[in-house]
Design a protein around this motif. Structure first.
Motif, PDB file in Angstrom:
ATOM      1  N   LEU A 191      77.177  58.825 -31.284  1.00 27.72           N
ATOM      2  CA  LEU A 191      76.851  58.032 -30.102  1.00 27.72           C
ATOM      3  C   LEU A 191      78.100  57.287 -29.666  1.00 27.72           C
ATOM      4  CD1 LEU A 191      73.526  56.372 -31.283  1.00 27.72           C
ATOM      5  CD2 LEU A 191      73.742  58.175 -29.580  1.00 27.72           C
ATOM      6  N   PRO A 192      78.353  57.207 -28.380  1.00 24.53           N
ATOM      7  CA  PRO A 192      79.481  56.387 -27.929  1.00 24.53           C
ATOM      8  C   PRO A 192      79.239  54.925 -28.328  1.00 24.53           C
ATOM      9  CG  PRO A 192      78.458  57.553 -26.084  1.00 24.53           C
ATOM     10  CD  PRO A 192      77.623  57.816 -27.286  1.00 24.53           C
ATOM     11  N   ALA A 193      80.235  54.308 -28.932  1.00 29.25           N
ATOM     12  CA  ALA A 193      80.111  52.903 -29.319  1.00 29.25           C
ATOM     13  C   ALA A 193      79.892  52.033 -28.083  1.00 29.25           C
ATOM     14  CB  ALA A 193      81.351  52.459 -30.088  1.00 29.25           C
ATOM     15  N   SER A 194      80.336  52.518 -26.932  1.00 33.05           N
ATOM     16  CA  SER A 194      80.152  51.759 -25.687  1.00 33.05           C
ATOM     17  C   SER A 194      78.676  51.582 -25.346  1.00 33.05           C
ATOM     18  CB  SER A 194      80.886  52.440 -24.532  1.00 33.05           C
ATOM     19  OG  SER A 194      80.371  53.747 -24.336  1.00 33.05           O
ATOM     20  N   LEU A 195      77.802  52.368 -25.960  1.00 34.20           N
ATOM     21  CA  LEU A 195      76.365  52.196 -25.759  1.00 34.20           C
ATOM     22  C   LEU A 195      75.931  50.794 -26.188  1.00 34.20           C
ATOM     23  CD1 LEU A 195      73.624  53.607 -25.029  1.00 34.20           C
ATOM     24  CD2 LEU A 195      73.453  54.204 -27.442  1.00 34.20           C
ATOM     25  N   LEU A 196      76.671  50.225 -27.117  1.00 32.80           N
ATOM     26  CA  LEU A 196      76.362  48.885 -27.634  1.00 32.80           C
ATOM     27  C   LEU A 196      77.425  47.881 -27.192  1.00 32.80           C
ATOM     28  CD1 LEU A 196      75.289  49.965 -31.222  1.00 32.80           C
ATOM     29  CD2 LEU A 196      73.870  49.724 -29.189  1.00 32.80           C
ATOM     30  N   LYS A 197      77.808  47.955 -25.931  1.00 25.06           N
ATOM     31  CA  LYS A 197      78.940  47.166 -25.421  1.00 25.06           C
ATOM     32  C   LYS A 197      78.767  45.657 -25.572  1.00 25.06           C
ATOM     33  CE  LYS A 197      77.161  47.825 -20.807  1.00 25.06           C
ATOM     34  NZ  LYS A 197      77.204  48.780 -19.750  1.00 25.06           N
TER      35      LYS A 197
ATOM     36  N   GLY B 211      86.792  44.444 -45.998  1.00 28.54           N
ATOM     37  CA  GLY B 211      87.937  43.572 -45.735  1.00 28.54           C
ATOM     38  C   GLY B 211      87.680  42.803 -44.452  1.00 28.54           C
ATOM     39  N   PRO B 212      88.644  42.814 -43.524  1.00 28.03           N
ATOM     40  CA  PRO B 212      88.435  42.088 -42.267  1.00 28.03           C
ATOM     41  C   PRO B 212      87.740  42.917 -41.187  1.00 28.03           C
ATOM     42  CG  PRO B 212      90.679  42.883 -42.362  1.00 28.03           C
ATOM     43  CD  PRO B 212      90.023  43.278 -43.669  1.00 28.03           C
ATOM     44  N   GLU B 213      87.464  44.176 -41.466  1.00 27.15           N
ATOM     45  CA  GLU B 213      86.956  45.102 -40.459  1.00 27.15           C
ATOM     46  C   GLU B 213      85.457  45.334 -40.547  1.00 27.15           C
ATOM     47  OE1 GLU B 213      88.993  46.556 -38.091  1.00 27.15           O
ATOM     48  OE2 GLU B 213      90.539  45.264 -38.960  1.00 27.15           O
ATOM     49  N   THR B 214      84.828  45.459 -39.397  1.00 26.02           N
ATOM     50  CA  THR B 214      83.452  45.929 -39.325  1.00 26.02           C
ATOM     51  C   THR B 214      83.523  47.447 -39.233  1.00 26.02           C
ATOM     52  OG1 THR B 214      82.676  43.925 -38.245  1.00 26.02           O
ATOM     53  CG2 THR B 214      81.317  45.890 -37.982  1.00 26.02           C
ATOM     54  N   VAL B 215      82.900  48.136 -40.194  1.00 28.99           N
ATOM     55  CA  VAL B 215      82.990  49.603 -40.257  1.00 28.99           C
ATOM     56  C   VAL B 215      81.710  50.277 -39.780  1.00 28.99           C
ATOM     57  CG1 VAL B 215      84.748  49.593 -42.067  1.00 28.99           C
ATOM     58  CG2 VAL B 215      82.319  49.611 -42.707  1.00 28.99           C
ATOM     59  N   GLY B 216      80.679  49.484 -39.519  1.00 28.24           N
ATOM     60  CA  GLY B 216      79.411  50.034 -39.063  1.00 28.24           C
ATOM     61  C   GLY B 216      78.359  48.952 -39.096  1.00 28.24           C
ATOM     62  N   PHE B 217      77.106  49.374 -39.097  1.00 29.32           N
ATOM     63  CA  PHE B 217      76.051  48.386 -39.223  1.00 29.32           C
ATOM     64  C   PHE B 217      74.807  48.994 -39.844  1.00 29.32           C
ATOM     65  CE2 PHE B 217      75.440  49.961 -34.872  1.00 29.32           C
ATOM     66  CZ  PHE B 217      74.068  50.134 -34.771  1.00 29.32           C
ATOM     67  N   LEU B 218      74.028  48.114 -40.430  1.00 26.95           N
ATOM     68  CA  LEU B 218      72.721  48.432 -40.995  1.00 26.95           C
ATOM     69  C   LEU B 218      71.697  47.965 -39.983  1.00 26.95           C
ATOM     70  CD1 LEU B 218      70.686  49.093 -43.294  1.00 26.95           C
ATOM     71  CD2 LEU B 218      71.146  46.788 -44.199  1.00 26.95           C
TER      72      LEU B 218
ATOM     73  N   LEU C 203      81.074  53.444 -37.761  1.00 28.65           N
ATOM     74  CA  LEU C 203      82.030  53.671 -36.682  1.00 28.65           C
ATOM     75  C   LEU C 203      83.034  54.712 -37.141  1.00 28.65           C
ATOM     76  CD1 LEU C 203      82.589  49.948 -35.720  1.00 28.65           C
ATOM     77  CD2 LEU C 203      81.787  51.714 -34.141  1.00 28.65           C
ATOM     78  N   ASN C 204      83.451  55.591 -36.234  1.00 27.41           N
ATOM     79  CA  ASN C 204      84.493  56.534 -36.626  1.00 27.41           C
ATOM     80  C   ASN C 204      85.818  55.775 -36.736  1.00 27.41           C
ATOM     81  OD1 ASN C 204      85.194  56.191 -33.927  1.00 27.41           O
ATOM     82  ND2 ASN C 204      85.494  58.366 -33.553  1.00 27.41           N
ATOM     83  N   GLU C 205      86.878  56.477 -37.145  1.00 29.90           N
ATOM     84  CA  GLU C 205      88.134  55.792 -37.458  1.00 29.90           C
ATOM     85  C   GLU C 205      88.746  55.057 -36.278  1.00 29.90           C
ATOM     86  OE1 GLU C 205      90.779  58.296 -39.673  1.00 29.90           O
ATOM     87  OE2 GLU C 205      89.214  58.733 -41.150  1.00 29.90           O
ATOM     88  N   ASN C 206      88.541  55.555 -35.050  1.00 29.63           N
ATOM     89  CA  ASN C 206      89.102  54.835 -33.907  1.00 29.63           C
ATOM     90  C   ASN C 206      88.098  53.855 -33.294  1.00 29.63           C
ATOM     91  OD1 ASN C 206      87.380  56.380 -32.323  1.00 29.63           O
ATOM     92  ND2 ASN C 206      88.989  57.702 -31.515  1.00 29.63           N
ATOM     93  N   GLY C 207      86.899  53.764 -33.874  1.00 28.46           N
ATOM     94  CA  GLY C 207      85.909  52.800 -33.431  1.00 28.46           C
ATOM     95  C   GLY C 207      85.225  53.136 -32.119  1.00 28.46           C
ATOM     96  N   ARG C 208      85.373  54.371 -31.654  1.00 27.19           N
ATOM     97  CA  ARG C 208      84.806  54.737 -30.354  1.00 27.19           C
ATOM     98  C   ARG C 208      83.430  55.395 -30.450  1.00 27.19           C
ATOM     99  NH1 ARG C 208      89.320  57.628 -27.032  1.00 27.19           N
ATOM    100  NH2 ARG C 208      87.722  57.429 -25.442  1.00 27.19           N
ATOM    101  N   PHE C 209      83.056  55.839 -31.644  1.00 25.95           N
ATOM    102  CA  PHE C 209      81.768  56.516 -31.816  1.00 25.95           C
ATOM    103  C   PHE C 209      81.051  55.966 -33.039  1.00 25.95           C
ATOM    104  CE2 PHE C 209      84.180  59.530 -29.325  1.00 25.95           C
ATOM    105  CZ  PHE C 209      83.266  59.902 -28.357  1.00 25.95           C
ATOM    106  N   LEU C 210      79.725  55.999 -32.957  1.00 28.91           N
ATOM    107  CA  LEU C 210      78.855  55.632 -34.075  1.00 28.91           C
ATOM    108  C   LEU C 210      78.154  56.892 -34.551  1.00 28.91           C
ATOM    109  CD1 LEU C 210      77.084  52.540 -32.548  1.00 28.91           C
ATOM    110  CD2 LEU C 210      78.408  52.508 -34.653  1.00 28.91           C
TER     111      LEU C 210
ATOM    112  N   CYS D 192      80.029  41.131 -31.098  1.00 20.49           N
ATOM    113  CA  CYS D 192      79.372  40.256 -32.078  1.00 20.49           C
ATOM    114  C   CYS D 192      79.472  40.854 -33.486  1.00 20.49           C
ATOM    115  CB  CYS D 192      77.910  40.051 -31.712  1.00 20.49           C
ATOM    116  SG  CYS D 192      77.658  39.211 -30.144  1.00 20.49           S
ATOM    117  N   LEU D 193      79.197  42.147 -33.588  1.00 15.86           N
ATOM    118  CA  LEU D 193      79.276  42.809 -34.896  1.00 15.86           C
ATOM    119  C   LEU D 193      80.703  42.768 -35.439  1.00 15.86           C
ATOM    120  CD1 LEU D 193      76.921  45.829 -34.180  1.00 15.86           C
ATOM    121  CD2 LEU D 193      76.449  43.876 -35.693  1.00 15.86           C
ATOM    122  N   ARG D 194      81.682  42.970 -34.569  1.00 18.07           N
ATOM    123  CA  ARG D 194      83.088  42.919 -35.001  1.00 18.07           C
ATOM    124  C   ARG D 194      83.474  41.506 -35.456  1.00 18.07           C
ATOM    125  NH1 ARG D 194      85.239  47.931 -33.763  1.00 18.07           N
ATOM    126  NH2 ARG D 194      84.472  48.909 -31.876  1.00 18.07           N
TER     127      ARG D 194
END
Length: 181
Positions: free
Chosen positions: A80-86, A133-140, A50-57, A91-93
């Motif tokens: 990719l817009p993160a909204s693609l995985l709305k 830490g407490p943040e989801t920064v992306g996914f595998l 995820l980018n720093e504002n969490g809006r794009f992957l 769940c990931l977060r």
């Protein structure tokens, strides 16, 4: 026996990343994704951050099998817009693992997620949140063209550990690259 083989792969990967020069990290991550994918007998493994504002992957790393529909090991869909995985992102977060046993069974309200999986050429997928830490920064993302891949329950903890290893390597790489600049 099989689990201990996977543990050896993960241990070797983690040790390899410890003192790896920053300019070798990307190749090492792609190679390690390949090791995981081959062991699990799947077709593709990708890391999305995820980018720093969490809006794009962004696809940062990818490894496909040679017979996978992907044209190259560096398949990149750009940002990719993160909204693609709305439906998936909440769940990931919440640091939940997502298992899609059969793309054909994905509910209609997750049409954008179906589109995302179809872009991978997949029939099933396992999505592991990458956590710092407490943040989801992306996914595998682990993808299979088969409906019964080898990510059995006994491998789930080890697969989560692989996600942690990749996250630490990626964040270290990012921080060291910032220092170099």
């Amino acid at each position: 026996e099989r689990r201990s083989s996977f543990d050896r792969i993960l241990t070797s990967t983690a040790v390899n990343f410890i003192n790896l020069p920053v300019d070798e990290v990307d190749d090492a991550i792609n190679n390690a994704l390949g090791d995981v994918a081959v062991f699990l007998q799947i077709d593709q493994a990708c890391i999305y951050m995820l980018n720093e504002n969490g809006r794009f992957l962004q696809t940062t790393h990818s490894w496909p099998q040679t017979n996978h529909p992907s044209p190259s090991p560096s398949r990149d869909f750009g940002n990719l817009p993160a909204s693609l995985l709305k439906k998936w992102l909440p769940c990931l977060r919440q640091q939940e693992l997502l298992y899609i046993e059969n793309l054909a069974d994905v509910e209609a309200e997750t049409q954008s997620e179906q589109t995302f999986l179809a872009m991978q050429g997949s029939k099933s997928a396992l999505i592991i949140p990458l956590i710092s830490g407490p943040e989801t920064v992306g996914f595998l993302g682990l993808y299979s063209c088969q409906l019964d891949p080898a990510w059995h329950t006994e491998n789930l903890d080890a697969i989560k550990m692989a996600g942690t290893i990749f996250t630490n390597a990626l964040l270290r790489h990012r921080d060291e690259a910032k220092l170099v600049k």
